[in-house]
Design a protein around this motif. Structure first.
Motif, PDB file in Angstrom:
ATOM      1  N   SER A   1     -10.755  31.297  59.090  1.00 40.67           N
ATOM      2  CA  SER A   1      -9.457  31.529  58.599  1.00 40.67           C
ATOM      3  C   SER A   1      -8.704  31.484  57.645  1.00 40.67           C
ATOM      4  O   SER A   1      -7.853  32.751  56.858  1.00 40.67           O
ATOM      5  CB  SER A   1      -8.811  30.521  59.016  1.00 40.67           C
ATOM      6  OG  SER A   1      -9.176  29.621  58.465  1.00 40.67           O
TER       7      SER A   1
ATOM      8  N   ALA B   1     -15.283  41.049  64.870  1.00 40.16           N
ATOM      9  CA  ALA B   1     -14.056  40.438  65.784  1.00 40.16           C
ATOM     10  C   ALA B   1     -12.840  39.810  64.687  1.00 40.16           C
ATOM     11  O   ALA B   1     -11.523  40.597  64.819  1.00 40.16           O
ATOM     12  CB  ALA B   1     -14.405  39.188  66.704  1.00 40.16           C
ATOM     13  N   LEU B   2     -13.010  39.807  62.814  1.00 40.93           N
ATOM     14  CA  LEU B   2     -12.256  38.910  62.460  1.00 40.93           C
ATOM     15  C   LEU B   2     -11.707  39.833  61.490  1.00 40.93           C
ATOM     16  O   LEU B   2      -9.937  39.850  61.646  1.00 40.93           O
ATOM     17  CB  LEU B   2     -13.138  38.440  61.755  1.00 40.93           C
ATOM     18  CG  LEU B   2     -13.402  36.796  62.060  1.00 40.93           C
ATOM     19  CD1 LEU B   2     -14.509  36.192  60.533  1.00 40.93           C
ATOM     20  CD2 LEU B   2     -13.164  36.482  63.125  1.00 40.93           C
TER      21      LEU B   2
ATOM     22  N   GLN C   1     -11.123  42.956  62.904  1.00 42.50           N
ATOM     23  CA  GLN C   1     -10.273  44.265  64.113  1.00 42.50           C
ATOM     24  C   GLN C   1      -9.047  43.031  64.299  1.00 42.50           C
ATOM     25  O   GLN C   1      -8.227  43.436  64.845  1.00 42.50           O
ATOM     26  CB  GLN C   1     -11.245  44.163  65.082  1.00 42.50           C
ATOM     27  CG  GLN C   1     -12.186  45.671  65.041  1.00 42.50           C
ATOM     28  CD  GLN C   1     -12.390  45.927  66.221  1.00 42.50           C
ATOM     29  OE1 GLN C   1     -13.241  45.037  66.770  1.00 42.50           O
ATOM     30  NE2 GLN C   1     -13.632  46.818  66.688  1.00 42.50           N
ATOM     31  N   ALA C   2      -9.487  41.745  64.205  1.00 38.82           N
ATOM     32  CA  ALA C   2      -7.864  40.939  64.525  1.00 38.82           C
ATOM     33  C   ALA C   2      -6.917  41.084  62.783  1.00 38.82           C
ATOM     34  O   ALA C   2      -6.274  40.740  63.789  1.00 38.82           O
ATOM     35  CB  ALA C   2      -8.035  39.388  64.178  1.00 38.82           C
ATOM     36  N   ALA C   3      -7.127  41.996  61.807  1.00 39.44           N
ATOM     37  CA  ALA C   3      -6.328  41.641  61.181  1.00 39.44           C
ATOM     38  C   ALA C   3      -6.419  43.081  60.579  1.00 39.44           C
ATOM     39  O   ALA C   3      -6.482  43.078  59.203  1.00 39.44           O
ATOM     40  CB  ALA C   3      -6.285  40.690  59.905  1.00 39.44           C
TER      41      ALA C   3
ATOM     42  N   ASN D   1     -10.341  45.179  55.903  1.00 42.19           N
ATOM     43  CA  ASN D   1     -10.552  45.006  56.688  1.00 42.19           C
ATOM     44  C   ASN D   1     -11.137  46.159  57.802  1.00 42.19           C
ATOM     45  O   ASN D   1     -12.576  45.478  57.867  1.00 42.19           O
ATOM     46  CB  ASN D   1      -9.953  43.686  57.553  1.00 42.19           C
ATOM     47  CG  ASN D   1      -9.868  42.192  57.234  1.00 42.19           C
ATOM     48  OD1 ASN D   1     -10.651  41.980  56.752  1.00 42.19           O
ATOM     49  ND2 ASN D   1      -8.812  42.009  57.247  1.00 42.19           N
TER      50      ASN D   1
END
Length: 203
Positions: free
Chosen positions: A15, A48-49, A51-53, A59
């Motif tokens: 996070s 995954a992280l 692509q989430a932001a 990123n």
């Protein structure tokens, strides 16, 4: 020291704004420890992280690097038959690109049998003429390492056929002729009798 670095990066949670970067660094630590399964999982977690932001420019770049480096870990951890569905999952938007990159990694690592399996798979998907020529070129190179003279001559013939649609271009024509000369040399070295491979000029 790599073990220590792994533990330090693990302190940063997913996070955190630096979470994707921390997972990426962990992945490389695991890779350099030859823990390729762990590296695979961490590269995929990074992806995954990131692509989430996607609103963060860093990123977007990290996601591209993580997906590319995931292939490197995969080439070390899995053979072609096991790797194919994994690539098609992680590279779902560009499966053939991912598979060719993996094939090239196998080639660079001297894993000829795995490389051959992927090049043949990609050739079966009817690529464009220039891409077909490049794939046949790579397939020929890797087939040569397997020590199967019959398969090698078959690959030479297929390369000649792949080159024919591009023979009007000067650079492709030169390449075609060069492979024709090399085909004769290889056949002589192998002492394989029979007609010259179709599509390759006898020079």
């Amino acid at each position: 020291k790599l073990d220590v670095a792994l533990a330090l990066y693990a302190r940063l949670p997913d996070s955190s704004p630096l979470g994707p970067y921390a997972r990426y660094k962990q992945a490389w630590c695991a890779f350099n420890l030859s823990d390729f399964d762990r590296a695979l999982a961490l590269f995929e977690r990074t992806l995954a992280l990131a692509q989430a932001a996607p609103q963060l420019q860093s990123n977007a770049s990290l996601a591209r690097e993580a997906r590319k480096d995931w292939l490197l870990a995969l080439a070390n951890a899995r053979g072609a038959q096991v790797a194919i569905p994994e690539v098609e999952r992680v590279w779902a938007d560009q499966p053939d690109v991912g598979l060719q990159r993996l094939a090239d990694l196998y080639r660079d690592q001297g894993k000829a049998r795995d490389a051959v399996a992927l090049y043949r798979l990609l050739l079966g998907r009817a690529p464009a003429p220039r891409a077909r020529l490049e794939l046949q070129d790579s397939l020929l190179e890797m087939t040569g390492f397997l020590g199967d003279s019959k398969a090698l001559l078959g690959a030479l013939e297929d390369l000649g056929k792949a080159a024919q649609p591009l023979a009007s271009a000067s650079s492709s024509r030169r390449r075609h002729l060069a492979f024709g000369a090399w085909a004769g040399h290889v056949r002589a070295a192998l002492r394989v009798e029979g007609p010259f491979p179709v599509g390759l000029p006898a020079v």
